[in-house]
Design a protein around this motif. Structure first.
Motif, PDB file in Angstrom:
ATOM      1  N   PRO A  89       0.804  -1.231   0.000  1.00 28.93           N
ATOM      2  CA  PRO A  89       0.000   0.000   0.000  1.00 28.93           C
ATOM      3  C   PRO A  89       0.834   1.277   0.000  1.00 28.93           C
ATOM      4  CG  PRO A  89      -0.878  -1.587   1.573  1.00 28.93           C
ATOM      5  CD  PRO A  89       0.458  -2.114   1.131  1.00 28.93           C
ATOM      6  N   ILE A  90       2.093   1.180   0.422  1.00 29.86           N
ATOM      7  CA  ILE A  90       2.965   2.358   0.433  1.00 29.86           C
ATOM      8  C   ILE A  90       3.591   2.587  -0.939  1.00 29.86           C
ATOM      9  CG2 ILE A  90       4.990   3.409   1.537  1.00 29.86           C
ATOM     10  CD1 ILE A  90       4.465   1.540   3.934  1.00 29.86           C
ATOM     11  N   HIS A  91       3.886   1.484  -1.657  1.00 30.56           N
ATOM     12  CA  HIS A  91       4.584   1.598  -2.938  1.00 30.56           C
ATOM     13  C   HIS A  91       3.868   0.842  -4.068  1.00 30.56           C
ATOM     14  CE1 HIS A  91       8.003   3.324  -0.813  1.00 30.56           C
ATOM     15  NE2 HIS A  91       8.072   2.270  -0.032  1.00 30.56           N
ATOM     16  N   PRO A  92       2.573   1.034  -4.259  1.00 31.00           N
ATOM     17  CA  PRO A  92       1.902   0.265  -5.321  1.00 31.00           C
ATOM     18  C   PRO A  92       2.406   0.610  -6.715  1.00 31.00           C
ATOM     19  CG  PRO A  92       0.449   1.985  -4.491  1.00 31.00           C
ATOM     20  CD  PRO A  92       1.646   1.943  -3.579  1.00 31.00           C
ATOM     21  N   ALA A  93       2.856   1.850  -6.902  1.00 31.30           N
ATOM     22  CA  ALA A  93       3.332   2.256  -8.228  1.00 31.30           C
ATOM     23  C   ALA A  93       4.568   1.485  -8.655  1.00 31.30           C
ATOM     24  CB  ALA A  93       3.618   3.758  -8.250  1.00 31.30           C
ATOM     25  N   SER A  94       5.343   0.986  -7.676  1.00 28.06           N
ATOM     26  CA  SER A  94       6.564   0.249  -8.016  1.00 28.06           C
ATOM     27  C   SER A  94       6.247  -0.984  -8.851  1.00 28.06           C
ATOM     28  CB  SER A  94       7.297  -0.174  -6.740  1.00 28.06           C
ATOM     29  OG  SER A  94       7.707   0.953  -5.994  1.00 28.06           O
ATOM     30  N   LEU A  95       5.233  -1.735  -8.441  1.00 31.55           N
ATOM     31  CA  LEU A  95       4.900  -2.959  -9.164  1.00 31.55           C
ATOM     32  C   LEU A  95       4.175  -2.666 -10.473  1.00 31.55           C
ATOM     33  CD1 LEU A  95       3.882  -5.367  -6.262  1.00 31.55           C
ATOM     34  CD2 LEU A  95       6.123  -4.955  -7.297  1.00 31.55           C
ATOM     35  N   ARG A  96       3.523  -1.531 -10.563  1.00 33.49           N
ATOM     36  CA  ARG A  96       2.873  -1.165 -11.834  1.00 33.49           C
ATOM     37  C   ARG A  96       3.906  -0.877 -12.915  1.00 33.49           C
ATOM     38  NH1 ARG A  96      -0.691   2.262  -8.423  1.00 33.49           N
ATOM     39  NH2 ARG A  96      -2.563   1.010  -7.976  1.00 33.49           N
ATOM     40  N   GLN A  97       5.131  -0.549 -12.521  1.00 31.37           N
ATOM     41  CA  GLN A  97       6.176  -0.278 -13.506  1.00 31.37           C
ATOM     42  C   GLN A  97       6.717  -1.548 -14.147  1.00 31.37           C
ATOM     43  OE1 GLN A  97       9.268   2.393 -12.236  1.00 31.37           O
ATOM     44  NE2 GLN A  97       7.863   3.725 -11.125  1.00 31.37           N
ATOM     45  N   LEU A  98       6.466  -2.693 -13.520  1.00 31.17           N
ATOM     46  CA  LEU A  98       6.926  -3.944 -14.101  1.00 31.17           C
ATOM     47  C   LEU A  98       6.095  -4.301 -15.328  1.00 31.17           C
ATOM     48  CD1 LEU A  98       7.306  -6.104 -10.856  1.00 31.17           C
ATOM     49  CD2 LEU A  98       9.180  -5.158 -12.231  1.00 31.17           C
ATOM     50  N   ARG A  99       6.737  -4.886 -16.325  1.00 25.09           N
ATOM     51  CA  ARG A  99       5.981  -5.422 -17.462  1.00 25.09           C
ATOM     52  C   ARG A  99       5.148  -6.621 -17.038  1.00 25.09           C
ATOM     53  NH1 ARG A  99      11.014  -5.571 -21.620  1.00 25.09           N
ATOM     54  NH2 ARG A  99      11.262  -3.314 -21.867  1.00 25.09           N
ATOM     55  N   ALA A 100       5.682  -7.395 -16.100  1.00 23.23           N
ATOM     56  CA  ALA A 100       4.967  -8.585 -15.643  1.00 23.23           C
ATOM     57  C   ALA A 100       5.446  -8.961 -14.249  1.00 23.23           C
ATOM     58  CB  ALA A 100       5.190  -9.741 -16.607  1.00 23.23           C
ATOM     59  N   LEU A 101       4.508  -9.494 -13.458  1.00 21.63           N
ATOM     60  CA  LEU A 101       4.788  -9.977 -12.113  1.00 21.63           C
ATOM     61  C   LEU A 101       4.088 -11.322 -11.949  1.00 21.63           C
ATOM     62  CD1 LEU A 101       5.702  -9.633  -9.105  1.00 21.63           C
ATOM     63  CD2 LEU A 101       3.528  -8.456  -8.717  1.00 21.63           C
ATOM     64  N   ALA A 102       4.802 -12.303 -11.445  1.00 23.97           N
ATOM     65  CA  ALA A 102       4.208 -13.621 -11.229  1.00 23.97           C
ATOM     66  C   ALA A 102       4.797 -14.259  -9.971  1.00 23.97           C
ATOM     67  CB  ALA A 102       4.446 -14.529 -12.436  1.00 23.97           C
ATOM     68  N   PHE A 103       4.002 -15.085  -9.320  1.00 26.45           N
ATOM     69  CA  PHE A 103       4.512 -15.908  -8.233  1.00 26.45           C
ATOM     70  C   PHE A 103       3.636 -17.153  -8.118  1.00 26.45           C
ATOM     71  CE2 PHE A 103       1.762 -12.602  -6.580  1.00 26.45           C
ATOM     72  CZ  PHE A 103       0.965 -13.193  -5.611  1.00 26.45           C
ATOM     73  N   ASP A 104       4.230 -18.211  -7.577  1.00 23.80           N
ATOM     74  CA  ASP A 104       3.490 -19.455  -7.409  1.00 23.80           C
ATOM     75  C   ASP A 104       3.978 -20.180  -6.167  1.00 23.80           C
ATOM     76  OD1 ASP A 104       5.880 -20.791  -8.189  1.00 23.80           O
ATOM     77  OD2 ASP A 104       5.253 -20.881 -10.271  1.00 23.80           O
ATOM     78  N   TRP A 105       3.206 -21.195  -5.756  1.00 21.63           N
ATOM     79  CA  TRP A 105       3.529 -21.915  -4.533  1.00 21.63           C
ATOM     80  C   TRP A 105       2.842 -23.275  -4.549  1.00 21.63           C
ATOM     81  CZ3 TRP A 105       0.223 -17.947  -5.246  1.00 21.63           C
ATOM     82  CH2 TRP A 105      -1.126 -18.158  -4.933  1.00 21.63           C
ATOM     83  N   GLY A 106       3.394 -24.212  -3.804  1.00 24.41           N
ATOM     84  CA  GLY A 106       2.822 -25.542  -3.701  1.00 24.41           C
ATOM     85  C   GLY A 106       1.710 -25.589  -2.662  1.00 24.41           C
ATOM     86  N   ALA A 107       0.615 -26.251  -3.020  1.00 17.88           N
ATOM     87  CA  ALA A 107      -0.516 -26.356  -2.092  1.00 17.88           C
ATOM     88  C   ALA A 107      -0.143 -27.112  -0.826  1.00 17.88           C
ATOM     89  CB  ALA A 107      -1.690 -27.032  -2.789  1.00 17.88           C
ATOM     90  N   GLN A 108       0.832 -28.023  -0.945  1.00 13.28           N
ATOM     91  CA  GLN A 108       1.256 -28.820   0.211  1.00 13.28           C
ATOM     92  C   GLN A 108       2.569 -28.314   0.814  1.00 13.28           C
ATOM     93  OE1 GLN A 108       0.415 -30.458  -2.875  1.00 13.28           O
ATOM     94  NE2 GLN A 108      -1.697 -30.544  -2.138  1.00 13.28           N
ATOM     95  N   ASP A 109       2.857 -27.034   0.633  1.00 14.48           N
ATOM     96  CA  ASP A 109       4.098 -26.465   1.169  1.00 14.48           C
ATOM     97  C   ASP A 109       4.158 -26.686   2.672  1.00 14.48           C
ATOM     98  OD1 ASP A 109       6.279 -24.780   1.957  1.00 14.48           O
ATOM     99  OD2 ASP A 109       5.995 -23.630   0.126  1.00 14.48           O
TER     100      ASP A 109
END
Length: 351
Positions: free
Chosen positions: A272-292
């Motif tokens: 919430p303090i730096h939302p513009a930072s991620l808007r500058q990226l062309r793409a952002l992705a993350f993933d995780w295992g359901a059984q982590d």
């Protein structure tokens, strides 16, 4: 008769080639060292001379005029750059991915950010030193000077696993305009969760008086490492940090002021303090295992994805069947199947 002999010869030649396919063009890994000015003199006793492993694709030496995009890859807690290549098999995976056109030739950089207590968490710390600045500024300048990179944000990517995945999100938020795209694998410490606030290792960490005692317990080591990163206090003995609790005669009491510092350092509370930072990226992705088995990761990743949606930040967030370390490396893993094609799409490969 002559024509028949030629046909037979061609057939035999093709069979030999099929039986012995051409070897995959091999890149090479260069191990170099960065004597960090930023980390020099840190109160926590961390070594400012940092090893950096750099993958150079096949053809790098022969094609002296070509420049390449760079993917910075951040390792996990208690891991390091050497293990990424020598145990996880990163080099062979990259050779195979380039040969199969999962990604065009590129440079991959893995800095060693293992510290005395397991990892830097890729943050600036009054005890450990300014590791975020080291990664986002000093390391990039060093790599651009030493190797034939396309030294521009559009040709620069950031990825990592676990501690490195959390570092990927944190650095993308803190240093806008540095990378074109970011991908976090099983990112740790994305938001608050009871499993690590204050965490199972807190009682052991509070009772420990030496580094050796902490090193014997993974939960205690993680607690001290997080404290040195997110609630540092160089004057506080024995670990240069305020721990998020205190010992009573027969119990452990939480210290809310310290916990608040940990919470506020997470990407969930930084967004919430730096939302513009991620808007500058062309793409952002993350993933995780359901059984982590690292319990906080699935729920905090889901919460972070929801928050990104609230702020209108385009991203990809995927939960898959797997544990913390499964389905990451190897030709069927997430790195090969998802991460490398992602950067092949979003990085600039042209000067």
């Amino acid at each position: 008769m002559m024509r028949t002999s030629i046909v037979v010869l061609l057939l035999l030649t093709s069979l030999r080639l099929a039986a012995h396919p051409a070897p995959t063009p091999a890149g090479r890994v260069v191990v170099t060292y960065l004597d960090s000015k930023l980390l020099h003199g840190n109160p926590g006793g961390e070594n400012p001379r940092r090893r950096v492993s750099v993958y150079l694709p096949a053809g790098y030496d022969a094609q002296a005029q070509q420049r390449y995009p760079v993917l910075y890859y951040l390792h996990g807690f208690t891991w390091n750059d050497s293990l990424i290549f020598n145990q996880d098999g990163m080099k062979a995976l990259l050779d195979q991915a380039i040969a199969a056109k999962q990604i065009r030739p590129f440079i991959l950089v893995v800095p060693n950010e293992q510290t005395r207590f397991g990892g830097s968490w890729y943050v600036n710390s009054a005890t450990n030193g300014p590791w975020a600045d080291f990664t986002a500024r000093e390391l990039i300048a060093f790599i651009d000077k030493q190797f034939r990179t396309l030294a521009k944000p559009g040709s620069r990517g950031l990825a990592g696993h676990s501690m490195g995945g959390g570092g990927t999100l944190r650095l993308a938020l803190a240093y806008p305009g540095t990378w074109a795209a970011a991908y976090a694998l099983s990112p740790a410490f994305v938001g608050p969760h009871p499993s690590f606030l204050p965490g199972a290792g807190l009682p052991q960490a509070l009772r420990a008086t030496t580094s050796a005692e902490v090193q014997r317990s993974y939960p205690a080591l993680a607690t001290v490492s997080l404290a040195r990163a997110f609630s540092p206090n160089p004057q506080h003995t024995p670990f240069g940090a305020n721990l998020p609790g205190s010992l009573a005669a027969d119990s452990v009491a939480r210290r809310d002021a310290v916990l608040a510092r940990w919470v506020l350092a997470t990407p969930t509370y930084t967004l919430p303090i730096h939302p513009a930072s991620l808007r500058q990226l062309r793409a952002l992705a993350f993933d995780w295992g359901a059984q982590d088995e690292v319990q906080h990761i699935p729920s905090t990743c889901r919460n972070f994805s929801s928050l990104l949606t609230v702020y209108g930040i385009r991203h990809s967030a995927e939960e898959y069947e797997g544990t913390h370390g499964s389905r990451i490396m190897g030709p069927t893993g997430r790195l090969y199947q998802q991460v490398l094609p992602f950067f092949n799409k979003y990085l600039d490969f042209a000067p």
